[in-house]
Structures are given as C-alpha cells and as structure tokens.
Design a protein around this motif. Structure first.
Motif, PDB file in Angstrom:
ATOM      1  N   LYS A 173       4.255 -11.218  60.885  1.00 22.38           N
ATOM      2  CA  LYS A 173       4.890 -10.940  59.592  1.00 22.38           C
ATOM      3  C   LYS A 173       4.097  -9.883  58.813  1.00 22.38           C
ATOM      4  CE  LYS A 173       6.984 -15.524  59.258  1.00 22.38           C
ATOM      5  NZ  LYS A 173       6.893 -16.881  58.659  1.00 22.38           N
ATOM      6  N   GLY A 174       2.772  -9.989  58.886  1.00 24.78           N
ATOM      7  CA  GLY A 174       1.934  -9.036  58.169  1.00 24.78           C
ATOM      8  C   GLY A 174       2.094  -7.623  58.679  1.00 24.78           C
ATOM      9  N   MET A 175       2.214  -7.465  59.987  1.00 25.92           N
ATOM     10  CA  MET A 175       2.405  -6.136  60.564  1.00 25.92           C
ATOM     11  C   MET A 175       3.724  -5.533  60.111  1.00 25.92           C
ATOM     12  SD  MET A 175      -0.192  -5.209  62.409  1.00 25.92           S
ATOM     13  CE  MET A 175       0.505  -3.987  63.493  1.00 25.92           C
ATOM     14  N   HIS A 176       4.767  -6.346  60.095  1.00 21.18           N
ATOM     15  CA  HIS A 176       6.072  -5.843  59.637  1.00 21.18           C
ATOM     16  C   HIS A 176       5.994  -5.404  58.171  1.00 21.18           C
ATOM     17  CE1 HIS A 176       8.676  -6.371  63.072  1.00 21.18           C
ATOM     18  NE2 HIS A 176       8.171  -7.579  63.298  1.00 21.18           N
ATOM     19  N   LYS A 177       5.353  -6.219  57.346  1.00 30.08           N
ATOM     20  CA  LYS A 177       5.233  -5.870  55.926  1.00 30.08           C
ATOM     21  C   LYS A 177       4.429  -4.592  55.738  1.00 30.08           C
ATOM     22  CE  LYS A 177       7.354  -9.158  53.571  1.00 30.08           C
ATOM     23  NZ  LYS A 177       8.432  -8.861  52.602  1.00 30.08           N
ATOM     24  N   TYR A 178       3.372  -4.448  56.521  1.00 31.86           N
ATOM     25  CA  TYR A 178       2.533  -3.251  56.417  1.00 31.86           C
ATOM     26  C   TYR A 178       3.344  -1.992  56.707  1.00 31.86           C
ATOM     27  CZ  TYR A 178      -1.028   0.191  57.732  1.00 31.86           C
ATOM     28  OH  TYR A 178      -1.782   1.328  57.845  1.00 31.86           O
ATOM     29  N   HIS A 179       4.159  -2.041  57.747  1.00 31.39           N
ATOM     30  CA  HIS A 179       4.987  -0.873  58.086  1.00 31.39           C
ATOM     31  C   HIS A 179       6.098  -0.663  57.064  1.00 31.39           C
ATOM     32  CE1 HIS A 179       2.879  -0.071  61.768  1.00 31.39           C
ATOM     33  NE2 HIS A 179       3.124  -1.280  62.237  1.00 31.39           N
ATOM     34  N   GLU A 180       6.630  -1.749  56.531  1.00 29.56           N
ATOM     35  CA  GLU A 180       7.671  -1.625  55.496  1.00 29.56           C
ATOM     36  C   GLU A 180       7.112  -0.966  54.238  1.00 29.56           C
ATOM     37  OE1 GLU A 180       9.239  -5.472  54.716  1.00 29.56           O
ATOM     38  OE2 GLU A 180      10.166  -5.698  56.702  1.00 29.56           O
ATOM     39  N   ARG A 181       5.856  -1.245  53.917  1.00 30.37           N
ATOM     40  CA  ARG A 181       5.238  -0.669  52.724  1.00 30.37           C
ATOM     41  C   ARG A 181       4.877   0.801  52.893  1.00 30.37           C
ATOM     42  NH1 ARG A 181       2.169  -5.611  52.748  1.00 30.37           N
ATOM     43  NH2 ARG A 181       0.476  -4.430  53.695  1.00 30.37           N
ATOM     44  N   GLY A 182       5.015   1.309  54.104  1.00 32.41           N
ATOM     45  CA  GLY A 182       4.687   2.708  54.331  1.00 32.41           C
ATOM     46  C   GLY A 182       3.262   2.927  54.771  1.00 32.41           C
ATOM     47  N   GLU A 183       2.651   1.890  55.321  1.00 30.10           N
ATOM     48  CA  GLU A 183       1.322   2.014  55.912  1.00 30.10           C
ATOM     49  C   GLU A 183       0.297   2.558  54.924  1.00 30.10           C
ATOM     50  OE1 GLU A 183       1.524   4.020  59.636  1.00 30.10           O
ATOM     51  OE2 GLU A 183       3.006   2.645  60.456  1.00 30.10           O
ATOM     52  N   GLY A 184       0.190   1.913  53.779  1.00 24.08           N
ATOM     53  CA  GLY A 184      -0.799   2.310  52.775  1.00 24.08           C
ATOM     54  C   GLY A 184      -2.089   1.534  52.969  1.00 24.08           C
ATOM     55  N   ILE A 185      -2.430   0.683  51.991  1.00 24.79           N
ATOM     56  CA  ILE A 185      -3.631  -0.146  52.100  1.00 24.79           C
ATOM     57  C   ILE A 185      -3.416  -1.217  53.173  1.00 24.79           C
ATOM     58  CG2 ILE A 185      -5.111  -1.783  50.877  1.00 24.79           C
ATOM     59  CD1 ILE A 185      -5.470   1.086  49.999  1.00 24.79           C
ATOM     60  N   TRP A 186      -4.405  -1.377  54.027  1.00 23.21           N
ATOM     61  CA  TRP A 186      -4.302  -2.343  55.122  1.00 23.21           C
ATOM     62  C   TRP A 186      -4.468  -3.758  54.579  1.00 23.21           C
ATOM     63  CZ3 TRP A 186      -2.785  -2.566  59.994  1.00 23.21           C
ATOM     64  CH2 TRP A 186      -3.174  -3.645  60.791  1.00 23.21           C
ATOM     65  N   GLU A 187      -3.418  -4.563  54.727  1.00 20.03           N
ATOM     66  CA  GLU A 187      -3.454  -5.967  54.351  1.00 20.03           C
ATOM     67  C   GLU A 187      -2.612  -6.744  55.351  1.00 20.03           C
ATOM     68  OE1 GLU A 187      -3.980  -6.263  49.560  1.00 20.03           O
ATOM     69  OE2 GLU A 187      -2.027  -5.552  50.268  1.00 20.03           O
ATOM     70  N   VAL A 188      -3.266  -7.245  56.386  1.00 21.12           N
ATOM     71  CA  VAL A 188      -2.603  -8.034  57.417  1.00 21.12           C
ATOM     72  C   VAL A 188      -3.423  -9.298  57.638  1.00 21.12           C
ATOM     73  CG1 VAL A 188      -1.906  -8.130  59.852  1.00 21.12           C
ATOM     74  CG2 VAL A 188      -1.592  -6.020  58.556  1.00 21.12           C
ATOM     75  N   PRO A 189      -2.813 -10.478  57.561  1.00 20.88           N
ATOM     76  CA  PRO A 189      -3.574 -11.719  57.736  1.00 20.88           C
ATOM     77  C   PRO A 189      -4.361 -11.732  59.045  1.00 20.88           C
ATOM     78  CG  PRO A 189      -1.356 -12.194  56.966  1.00 20.88           C
ATOM     79  CD  PRO A 189      -1.391 -10.735  57.288  1.00 20.88           C
ATOM     80  N   TYR A 190      -5.578 -12.225  58.971  1.00 21.56           N
ATOM     81  CA  TYR A 190      -6.462 -12.448  60.112  1.00 21.56           C
ATOM     82  C   TYR A 190      -7.006 -11.176  60.754  1.00 21.56           C
ATOM     83  CZ  TYR A 190      -4.504 -17.128  59.709  1.00 21.56           C
ATOM     84  OH  TYR A 190      -4.106 -18.340  59.221  1.00 21.56           O
ATOM     85  N   LEU A 191      -6.575 -10.019  60.306  1.00 21.31           N
ATOM     86  CA  LEU A 191      -7.071  -8.761  60.881  1.00 21.31           C
ATOM     87  C   LEU A 191      -7.726  -7.933  59.787  1.00 21.31           C
ATOM     88  CD1 LEU A 191      -4.112  -7.703  63.229  1.00 21.31           C
ATOM     89  CD2 LEU A 191      -6.212  -8.918  63.837  1.00 21.31           C
ATOM     90  N   PRO A 192      -9.053  -7.996  59.642  1.00 22.60           N
ATOM     91  CA  PRO A 192      -9.707  -7.255  58.561  1.00 22.60           C
ATOM     92  C   PRO A 192      -9.681  -5.747  58.747  1.00 22.60           C
ATOM     93  CG  PRO A 192     -11.340  -8.265  60.003  1.00 22.60           C
ATOM     94  CD  PRO A 192     -10.010  -8.797  60.423  1.00 22.60           C
ATOM     95  N   ILE A 193      -9.420  -5.271  59.961  1.00 18.89           N
ATOM     96  CA  ILE A 193      -9.378  -3.839  60.235  1.00 18.89           C
ATOM     97  C   ILE A 193      -8.191  -3.536  61.130  1.00 18.89           C
ATOM     98  CG2 ILE A 193     -10.886  -3.993  62.269  1.00 18.89           C
ATOM     99  CD1 ILE A 193     -12.108  -1.310  61.447  1.00 18.89           C
ATOM    100  N   ASP A 194      -7.607  -2.361  60.943  1.00 19.80           N
ATOM    101  CA  ASP A 194      -6.504  -1.906  61.788  1.00 19.80           C
ATOM    102  C   ASP A 194      -7.070  -1.486  63.134  1.00 19.80           C
ATOM    103  OD1 ASP A 194      -4.325  -0.712  62.961  1.00 19.80           O
ATOM    104  OD2 ASP A 194      -3.836   0.575  61.256  1.00 19.80           O
ATOM    105  N   ALA A 195      -6.670  -2.163  64.188  1.00 19.72           N
ATOM    106  CA  ALA A 195      -7.193  -1.853  65.517  1.00 19.72           C
ATOM    107  C   ALA A 195      -6.957  -0.396  65.890  1.00 19.72           C
ATOM    108  CB  ALA A 195      -6.551  -2.769  66.561  1.00 19.72           C
ATOM    109  N   ALA A 196      -5.886   0.197  65.380  1.00 17.86           N
ATOM    110  CA  ALA A 196      -5.591   1.591  65.690  1.00 17.86           C
ATOM    111  C   ALA A 196      -6.673   2.533  65.172  1.00 17.86           C
ATOM    112  CB  ALA A 196      -4.236   1.982  65.107  1.00 17.86           C
ATOM    113  N   ASP A 197      -7.381   2.142  64.102  1.00 16.68           N
ATOM    114  CA  ASP A 197      -8.462   2.981  63.580  1.00 16.68           C
ATOM    115  C   ASP A 197      -9.601   3.111  64.573  1.00 16.68           C
ATOM    116  OD1 ASP A 197      -7.012   3.284  61.293  1.00 16.68           O
ATOM    117  OD2 ASP A 197      -8.235   1.962  60.060  1.00 16.68           O
ATOM    118  N   LEU A 198      -9.713   2.154  65.485  1.00 12.58           N
ATOM    119  CA  LEU A 198     -10.748   2.175  66.508  1.00 12.58           C
ATOM    120  C   LEU A 198     -10.185   2.639  67.845  1.00 12.58           C
ATOM    121  CD1 LEU A 198     -12.434  -1.248  65.660  1.00 12.58           C
ATOM    122  CD2 LEU A 198     -12.939   1.002  64.721  1.00 12.58           C
ATOM    123  N   ASN A 199      -8.938   3.133  67.799  1.00  8.75           N
ATOM    124  CA  ASN A 199      -8.239   3.579  69.001  1.00  8.75           C
ATOM    125  C   ASN A 199      -8.062   2.436  70.001  1.00  8.75           C
ATOM    126  OD1 ASN A 199      -6.839   5.749  70.203  1.00  8.75           O
ATOM    127  ND2 ASN A 199      -8.498   6.070  71.657  1.00  8.75           N
TER     128      ASN A 199
END
Length: 563
Positions: free
Chosen positions: A343-369
C-alpha cells in the motif's frame, strides 16, 4: 543451573559530565571520512589482501568519494611497503585524495615509514602509542610520564623528518586504548604532542580518539569525546577524529553520539570489517545520514557492486541482515508488513514520488540500485498483501482486493509444504489456477453482432460463443446490453448452471502493438454460496473477459463436483 560468573567483571571508571550538551544536538552534515579498510581491515583478515586486490579496493574507495584513505603500515611488512610504492610510482593517487600511513612511536619504524613515502606531495603520518591504565601496567610497565614521553619523542622525530621531506606532512596522533585511559591524562598527552608539533589553527593536528576496545555504552563514549574536546588547551588547533570498534555491538551508535559531541572526522571500514567484532561500519553511518536528508558525501548508489568488490577482495561475506547491503534487508516475510509495503509503494507513486514515506522501508532500495523484486518474499508467514505485491510489481497483474485473499490461500498451502515460494513459482501457480484453467470448458472463438438497429430486438449485443464442453465443440448464442451480459445469457439460457456476476475488473498488461489485457471476474453459482474468481488474458479485452468467465465456471464446476 550454574550461573555465569559475572562478578569477575567490572565497569571502567569514567568521567562525570552532568552538563553534557550532545543530547540536544542533531547531525547536520557529513564528517571527514577516512577509510582504514586497507590497514585496520586488512590486518584482521584470515588471508590478507594481495597487492592487486588492494589496488582494486583503493580505486573503489576513491570512486566512493573518500578523500582520506589509510593505505597501510609500511614498516610492518614488505607487502604493505610495496603496495604503497605502487600507488606512488604509478601515480594512482588523485590530487584531491590524501593517503594515510600508520606507525608506532618507535624510531626505526618511523624512519622506514618516511622512506616509503618519498615522492608524495602530501601524506598523513599517523603515530600512536597505548595510554590506557591496563597497557601501561601489563604491557609497557611504565608510568604516566614515561608513556607520555614515548608520544613526545615519536612526534619530534616525525617533525624532524618532515623538515627533510619534499611534500606536506599532516600529523595524526592516537592515544591508543583511549576508552581505557583517564580522560585528563589523555588530554595531557595529546596537548604535549600538539605543543611539540607546533600545532595552530593553520597547522592543525588530527587527534584520533579510538575506542580500540568498546568498553561502555555509546553515551559514555560521547561524554568522553565532549569532555576531551572541552579540555584541550586550544580546540582550534585540533581535528577531532573517532576510531570506534564494535566489541559491544554498538559501534554505529557510539559514532553517531560522538559526532553530536563534537567530533570532526570518522575512521572506519566498509561493512565494519576489522579486529574482533570489527570497526565501525561506514556504510551504515553514511546511509543513516542519507535517510535523514543529509548528504553523506559518499556515493553508495551501486551498493551491490561495492559489496561484490568487498567480498572478492577480503574473502569475507556481508551478512544477509547487514543494514542497507544485506540480501534480506529489503525483504518482508510477514503478511502485515507485506500489505503495508504494498500500500505504501502505491501511495508513494500516486503522490508523484516526492518525500519517501513507505512503511517498514526507511530507504528507497532504488537509491542503492537494488531491485524491488526481492522486497517481498513469500513463506508460510506471508499474507495476501505480499502475494499481491509480487504479482503487481514483478508480473504486472493488479489483483482485485477480494481475489488477493483467494489466491494467497493457494500460495500459502504451497509454502507450508515447501517453504519459501519464489516469484516464478507464484506466477506459475497463478497461471495454472486461473489462466490455463480450461477444463471442462474451454474458450475457442467468439463473434459479436450489434443488434441495436434491429428494432424488433430488445438487446443491443448478440454473442456467438464457440467453446469446448467436456471435449465437445459447441456454439451457444446469447443476447444482452453488452458483451459481458450477452455471454452470461449464452450460458444461462443454454442449460449451464446459472451464474451470477459479483465482480469485474480489467487492465492493460503491456503497452504497444502487442499489448494484452487481463480481466478478472467473480461468479457465484445461483442457489449456492459457492463463489470463484477467474482470469482471462488476451489482446482483446472482451475476449479476455469471456475467458475469465469460463475460468471461473471451471473452478466452480470443480467445487460442485467435490461436494
């Protein structure tokens, strides 16, 4: 039961600092980083690195953004000496990177160190001697004045040799085993070294305060750093450096608190490699800053490549739970966690990928490739959210909410028997259960006719549906206000069990000329409580829906025949 003999241990007496200020501070910028992988890390390996492995690691450290790199102890062994000469002779040290070398405060070792450094424009010469109560007693059998004189004599020799050296020498001094030293005595020794060197605001000395052995809770190390920082004769002539080890498993926390307490610089290693339980892990400290919106000034955007280099050169393995880099750190097995991540990933993309706020994931894995496919892994503890996440992010199927629980039960029965279920196995099971579900009924062909101009007919659409029914090819006809309505009529008016449509949804699977659509239906057999989902996939959405209806009918047929 025999108890462990805890009475044989005691806490080291430390300082009292009731007016400490560090608890009210925040880390606001990156410190100066110094990697000691090639010295402290290398000496802790079962099989120390070869020169070519050291060169590979050095080049990686430069690429990551380290501006200070401790490259070895050249007076300790020939391979250390030869490696440093390779860096110098082959001009491998960038102009903005300063190498650091370590030596004890012993005359022949310091002279050998300077011999190795010839030809360099700039180097940090790091001298040390142990100052702790325990080592003064059991190792050196010397008093405070004698131990202080070792540091002064070592500093004076470095100063004398520096005057004959073509390049710039930056002095670093470590009162080794600092955490086991009386704080006022540590300050006394460090001030004596700086006085001998002639330190000033324009000629600073790096004073490195190592937790050579981590002896207390992280707040105590922070108190020690703040206390010493206050007590220096002239704080402006000091670059205050940390060198934390991890004996109590709190090296990262101790480093962060000590930075709050006023430290300017941190020495550590990638993934915490080092003696015993290791040095502080610079990857974790840096990325902890990153997730607070602070530029760590180190680039771990390709962390898997860094991990591969580290494992290749050191022959050590990064643990699966190692922060940020471990194989499992972006993985959730728990059903509730999986659902929240989905649900958090869907909300993040719906918001336009601004500030990272996804439950249980303190960092966006994509930032680390790193890839999202392994974020959710499915076992017997997983729930519908995890299965839905895999089907959505890996394969592009947006399962209706009601269907998520239906399919999750199928997957859970497999995981209870076999353990973890791979994404590929999940998709194969989904295909078998819903898409390739073609018995006893199978879609063959459909033809639609627009009936809207036939004023004698009340329906807008006619469908001629050709199917295989228990192996016999049949064409049935139905009428309705749309194709789905007409297909329902075709079955319900031609002797098939009456089906009631409860739910319907569809979406595109791919884009382009070869795109396909997925259709989902939920049917209930009239007069019963039996409901089943069916899925159809086809380039034509109407055909996909017809296939989905037949899929659901087949699943209902199996249920009815089991009763």
């Amino acid at each position: 039961m025999k108890m462990m003999n805890y009475k044989k241990y005691k806490r080291f007496e430390t300082i009292s600092l009731p007016d400490r200020t560090w608890p009210n501070k925040h880390i606001e910028h990156a410190p100066t980083w110094c990697s000691v992988d090639l010295r402290d890390g290398n000496q802790a390996l079962v099989t120390p690195m070869k020169i070519e492995e050291k060169v590979e690691m050095f080049q990686t450290l430069v690429d990551l953004g380290f501006k200070e790199i401790e490259v070895g102890f050249p007076s300790a062994s020939q391979i250390e000496y030869d490696f440093i000469r390779v860096l110098i002779d082959e001009n491998m040290i960038p102009d903005d990177v300063t190498i650091q070398v370590l030596t004890q405060c012993r005359e022949h070792l310091i002279r050998r160190t300077f011999e190795c450094l010839q030809g360099l424009d700039r180097a940090i010469v790091h001298i040390y001697n142990s100052t702790s109560i325990l080592q003064r007693d059991v190792v050196f059998n010397k008093n405070k004045e004698q131990v202080k004189q070792i540091a002064i004599d070592g500093c004076q020799l470095v100063k004398d040799l520096s005057s004959e050296f073509d390049g710039e020498v930056i002095l670093e001094y470590s009162p080794e085993s600092f955490t086991g030293t009386e704080m006022d005595y540590a300050v006394e020794v460090c001030d004596a070294v700086m006085d001998t060197w002639g330190a000033s605001k324009d000629k600073k000395v790096i004073i490195n305060l190592p937790a050579t052995v981590e002896m207390d809770t992280p707040n105590v190390y922070a108190d020690q750093i703040e206390y010493v920082s206050r007590k220096f004769k002239d704080r402006d002539r000091v670059i205050l450096s940390l060198h934390p080890h991890n004996d109590r498993g709190t090296g990262v926390a101790a480093t962060e608190l000590a930075l709050l307490a006023g430290a300017d610089r941190v020495e550590g290693t990638l993934f915490g490699n080092g003696e015993r339980t290791g040095n502080v892990d610079l990857v974790t400290v840096a990325l902890n800053m990153y997730v607070h919106g602070i530029d760590p000034e180190l680039d771990f955007s390709h962390i898997n490549d860094v991990k591969a280099m580290y494992e290749r050169c050191t022959k050590m393995k990064v643990g699966p739970r190692q922060p940020y880099a471990g194989q499992l750190v972006f993985t959730a097995f728990s059903g509730s966690h999986q659902d929240a991540i989905n649900k958090g990933m869907h909300k993040y993309h719906e918001r336009g990928e601004g500030i990272w706020e996804v439950p249980y994931l303190p960092i966006d894995a994509a930032d680390l490739n790193r890839q999202y496919e392994p974020i959710v892994r499915i076992n017997s503890q997983s729930g519908k959210g995890g299965v839905a996440f895999v089907m959505d992010t890996v394969f592009g199927y947006h399962l209706p909410k009601q269907m998520q629980g239906d399919f999750a039960k199928v997957v859970q029965s497999i995981s209870e028997a076999e353990g973890e279920v791979s994404p590929e196995r999940i998709f194969d099971t989904f295909t078998k259960e819903y898409i390739d579900n073609e018995s006893p009924f199978k879609f063959i062909h459909q033809k639609q006719t627009d009936e809207s101009e036939d004023k004698s007919h009340e329906h807008e659409r006619k469908v001629e549906l050709t199917i295989s029914d228990h192996g016999e090819v049949k064409t049935i006809v139905g009428y309705g206000n749309g194709p789905i309505d007409a297909v329902k009529d075709a079955f319900n008016s031609n002797g098939y069990p009456y089906m009631h449509l409860l739910d319907y949804s569809e979406h595109a699977l791919t884009s382009g000329s070869s795109s396909k659509a997925a259709s989902y239906v939920q049917l209930r057999a009239k007069g019963t409580s039996i409901t089943e989902f069916g899925v159809g996939v086809h380039a034509d959405i109407t055909t996909a829906t017809m296939k989905a209806i037949i899929s659901a009918m087949n699943r209902i047929h199996r249920r009815l025949n089991k009763q």
